[in-house]
Design a protein around this motif. Structure first.
Motif, PDB file in Angstrom:
ATOM      1  N   SER A   1      71.545 -74.782  26.607  1.00 20.37           N
ATOM      2  CA  SER A   1      71.392 -74.917  28.187  1.00 20.37           C
ATOM      3  C   SER A   1      71.059 -76.492  28.232  1.00 20.37           C
ATOM      4  CB  SER A   1      70.370 -73.955  28.624  1.00 20.37           C
ATOM      5  OG  SER A   1      69.238 -74.364  28.047  1.00 20.37           O
ATOM      6  N   ILE A   2      70.151 -76.959  27.721  1.00 24.51           N
ATOM      7  CA  ILE A   2      69.921 -78.462  28.368  1.00 24.51           C
ATOM      8  C   ILE A   2      70.954 -79.490  27.403  1.00 24.51           C
ATOM      9  CG2 ILE A   2      67.953 -80.190  28.125  1.00 24.51           C
ATOM     10  CD1 ILE A   2      66.156 -77.823  28.216  1.00 24.51           C
ATOM     11  N   GLY A   3      71.162 -79.366  26.263  1.00 21.54           N
ATOM     12  CA  GLY A   3      72.149 -80.226  25.579  1.00 21.54           C
ATOM     13  C   GLY A   3      71.479 -81.229  24.893  1.00 21.54           C
ATOM     14  N   PHE A   4      70.222 -81.032  24.292  1.00 22.01           N
ATOM     15  CA  PHE A   4      69.457 -82.147  23.889  1.00 22.01           C
ATOM     16  C   PHE A   4      69.829 -81.957  22.122  1.00 22.01           C
ATOM     17  CE2 PHE A   4      66.455 -78.539  24.176  1.00 22.01           C
ATOM     18  CZ  PHE A   4      66.033 -78.487  22.982  1.00 22.01           C
ATOM     19  N   THR A   5      69.693 -82.982  21.534  1.00 21.33           N
ATOM     20  CA  THR A   5      69.875 -83.105  20.107  1.00 21.33           C
ATOM     21  C   THR A   5      68.572 -82.841  19.265  1.00 21.33           C
ATOM     22  OG1 THR A   5      71.601 -84.794  20.279  1.00 21.33           O
ATOM     23  CG2 THR A   5      70.509 -84.627  18.102  1.00 21.33           C
ATOM     24  N   VAL A   6      68.669 -81.933  18.197  1.00 24.69           N
ATOM     25  CA  VAL A   6      67.602 -81.366  17.684  1.00 24.69           C
ATOM     26  C   VAL A   6      67.929 -81.702  16.198  1.00 24.69           C
ATOM     27  CG1 VAL A   6      66.170 -79.640  16.804  1.00 24.69           C
ATOM     28  CG2 VAL A   6      67.107 -79.598  19.498  1.00 24.69           C
ATOM     29  N   ILE A   7      67.111 -82.457  15.417  1.00 22.24           N
ATOM     30  CA  ILE A   7      66.950 -82.463  14.005  1.00 22.24           C
ATOM     31  C   ILE A   7      65.621 -81.607  13.637  1.00 22.24           C
ATOM     32  CG2 ILE A   7      66.459 -84.111  12.009  1.00 22.24           C
ATOM     33  CD1 ILE A   7      67.583 -86.358  13.409  1.00 22.24           C
ATOM     34  N   TYR A   8      66.031 -80.542  12.883  1.00 25.59           N
ATOM     35  CA  TYR A   8      65.277 -79.447  12.623  1.00 25.59           C
ATOM     36  C   TYR A   8      64.940 -79.316  10.983  1.00 25.59           C
ATOM     37  CZ  TYR A   8      63.114 -74.904  13.469  1.00 25.59           C
ATOM     38  OH  TYR A   8      62.223 -73.747  13.515  1.00 25.59           O
ATOM     39  N   VAL A   9      63.607 -79.557  10.577  1.00 23.32           N
ATOM     40  CA  VAL A   9      63.462 -79.361   9.180  1.00 23.32           C
ATOM     41  C   VAL A   9      62.756 -78.207   8.938  1.00 23.32           C
ATOM     42  CG1 VAL A   9      62.104 -80.232   7.223  1.00 23.32           C
ATOM     43  CG2 VAL A   9      62.732 -81.925   9.111  1.00 23.32           C
ATOM     44  N   THR A  10      63.363 -77.465   7.967  1.00 23.58           N
ATOM     45  CA  THR A  10      62.976 -75.942   7.549  1.00 23.58           C
ATOM     46  C   THR A  10      63.235 -75.811   6.061  1.00 23.58           C
ATOM     47  OG1 THR A  10      62.978 -73.758   7.867  1.00 23.58           O
ATOM     48  CG2 THR A  10      64.936 -74.708   8.342  1.00 23.58           C
ATOM     49  N   HIS A  11      62.285 -74.756   5.474  1.00 23.49           N
ATOM     50  CA  HIS A  11      62.609 -74.288   4.218  1.00 23.49           C
ATOM     51  C   HIS A  11      63.238 -73.028   4.241  1.00 23.49           C
ATOM     52  CE1 HIS A  11      60.289 -77.791   2.805  1.00 23.49           C
ATOM     53  NE2 HIS A  11      60.881 -77.829   1.990  1.00 23.49           N
ATOM     54  N   ASP A  12      63.240 -72.410   5.343  1.00 24.88           N
ATOM     55  CA  ASP A  12      63.578 -71.132   5.595  1.00 24.88           C
ATOM     56  C   ASP A  12      65.300 -70.967   5.799  1.00 24.88           C
ATOM     57  OD1 ASP A  12      64.355 -68.574   6.793  1.00 24.88           O
ATOM     58  OD2 ASP A  12      62.456 -68.343   7.763  1.00 24.88           O
ATOM     59  N   GLN A  13      65.978 -70.458   4.894  1.00 26.73           N
ATOM     60  CA  GLN A  13      67.322 -70.538   4.794  1.00 26.73           C
ATOM     61  C   GLN A  13      67.928 -69.790   5.737  1.00 26.73           C
ATOM     62  OE1 GLN A  13      68.627 -69.654   0.892  1.00 26.73           O
ATOM     63  NE2 GLN A  13      67.224 -71.168  -0.100  1.00 26.73           N
ATOM     64  N   THR A  14      67.477 -68.564   6.163  1.00 27.20           N
ATOM     65  CA  THR A  14      68.055 -67.705   7.312  1.00 27.20           C
ATOM     66  C   THR A  14      67.871 -68.439   8.502  1.00 27.20           C
ATOM     67  OG1 THR A  14      67.239 -65.758   6.084  1.00 27.20           O
ATOM     68  CG2 THR A  14      67.736 -65.613   8.667  1.00 27.20           C
ATOM     69  N   GLU A  15      66.817 -69.111   8.915  1.00 24.62           N
ATOM     70  CA  GLU A  15      66.602 -69.953   9.902  1.00 24.62           C
ATOM     71  C   GLU A  15      67.545 -71.077  10.135  1.00 24.62           C
ATOM     72  OE1 GLU A  15      61.958 -70.509  11.386  1.00 24.62           O
ATOM     73  OE2 GLU A  15      62.769 -72.591  10.743  1.00 24.62           O
ATOM     74  N   ALA A  16      67.721 -71.766   9.100  1.00 29.55           N
ATOM     75  CA  ALA A  16      68.905 -72.869   9.196  1.00 29.55           C
ATOM     76  C   ALA A  16      70.034 -72.246   9.293  1.00 29.55           C
ATOM     77  CB  ALA A  16      68.719 -73.497   7.642  1.00 29.55           C
ATOM     78  N   LEU A  17      70.509 -71.253   8.817  1.00 34.12           N
ATOM     79  CA  LEU A  17      71.770 -70.888   8.793  1.00 34.12           C
ATOM     80  C   LEU A  17      71.999 -70.290  10.383  1.00 34.12           C
ATOM     81  CD1 LEU A  17      72.396 -68.810   5.453  1.00 34.12           C
ATOM     82  CD2 LEU A  17      73.634 -70.821   6.238  1.00 34.12           C
ATOM     83  N   SER A  18      71.008 -69.532  11.029  1.00 32.00           N
ATOM     84  CA  SER A  18      71.114 -68.877  12.181  1.00 32.00           C
ATOM     85  C   SER A  18      70.973 -69.810  13.321  1.00 32.00           C
ATOM     86  CB  SER A  18      70.279 -67.837  12.502  1.00 32.00           C
ATOM     87  OG  SER A  18      68.667 -68.380  12.384  1.00 32.00           O
ATOM     88  N   MET A  19      70.373 -71.005  12.944  1.00 38.44           N
ATOM     89  CA  MET A  19      70.051 -71.963  14.173  1.00 38.44           C
ATOM     90  C   MET A  19      70.994 -73.272  14.107  1.00 38.44           C
ATOM     91  SD  MET A  19      65.829 -71.895  14.584  1.00 38.44           S
ATOM     92  CE  MET A  19      65.937 -72.839  15.900  1.00 38.44           C
TER      93      MET A  19
END
Length: 204
Positions: free
Chosen positions: A26-44
């Motif tokens: 909705s806002i259109g900002f860029t996000v660099i997201y660090v995670t070890h949760d693979q489901t989280e990475a795939l879904s987001m």
């Protein structure tokens, strides 16, 4: 963001994943997201970069990363995978034929370098297997000995053993098609070539 949801329980974490994704769109900002949760990475994610030893192994959209991993590290790291070792019988630019431990041969998509080795390992996701008889299309099949099964709720996980003692796990939806096997039952597992990849063995 560096592991922002790591301390939350499963339900709240899933709610926050949705909220972050909604705000991002909705806002259109860029996000660099660090995670070890693979489901989280795939879904987001719009794109995911998989690192190993500080080197990018593959950077791609989630579906491409999951369905077409570039190498064995990515295939093993993202989601669950079965790896079966075998002898390379023949190969061309796109496909490889591998002789499996029980003597069957399987056709798989060729990863970089697999045409130049004598042995390879093929990968198949647990949910890509089906049991014979089946109405699903298939190109490859293997005989495996039933070991046990785990009831998980929405799906059932089956464990099988190949002649070389390696194991295969299979995920089947919990419905009327999910079979019951007795100990030691020999089942025929089938899958499609498009869902199978051949990688050179690390020792080659």
């Amino acid at each position: 963001m560096d592991e922002p949801l790591g301390a939350l329980d499963k339900k709240l974490r899933e709610q926050m994943q949705y909220e972050i994704t909604r705000l991002h769109k909705s806002i259109g900002f860029t996000v660099i997201y660090v995670t070890h949760d693979q489901t989280e990475a795939l879904s987001m994610s719009d794109r995911i970069a998989v690192f190993n030893g500080g080197m990018v192994q593959q950077c791609a959209k989630p579906a491409e990363l999951y369905e077409r991993p570039r190498n064995a590290f990515v295939a093993d790291f993202i989601g669950e995978n079965n790896f079966i070792e075998g002898e390379v019988v023949s190969s061309d630019e796109s496909l490889v034929t591998v002789r499996l431990p029980g003597g069957e041969t399987a056709r798989a998509n060729a990863a970089d370098g697999v045409q130049n080795v004598k042995r390879a390992r093929i990968s198949i996701r647990p949910e890509k297997f089906f049991f014979l008889p089946t109405d699903h299309p298939y190109d490859n099949e293997v005989t495996a000995e039933f070991v046990t099964r785990h009831y998980v709720g929405d799906f059932i996980r089956y464990y099988f053993r190949l002649p070389d003692e390696s194991e295969i796990n299979v995920k089947i939806l919990n419905d009327s098609a999910a079979p019951d096997f007795s100990d030691g039952h020999k089942a025929r597992l089938v899958w499609q070539t498009k869902d199978c990849f051949a990688y050179p063995l690390a020792s080659e």
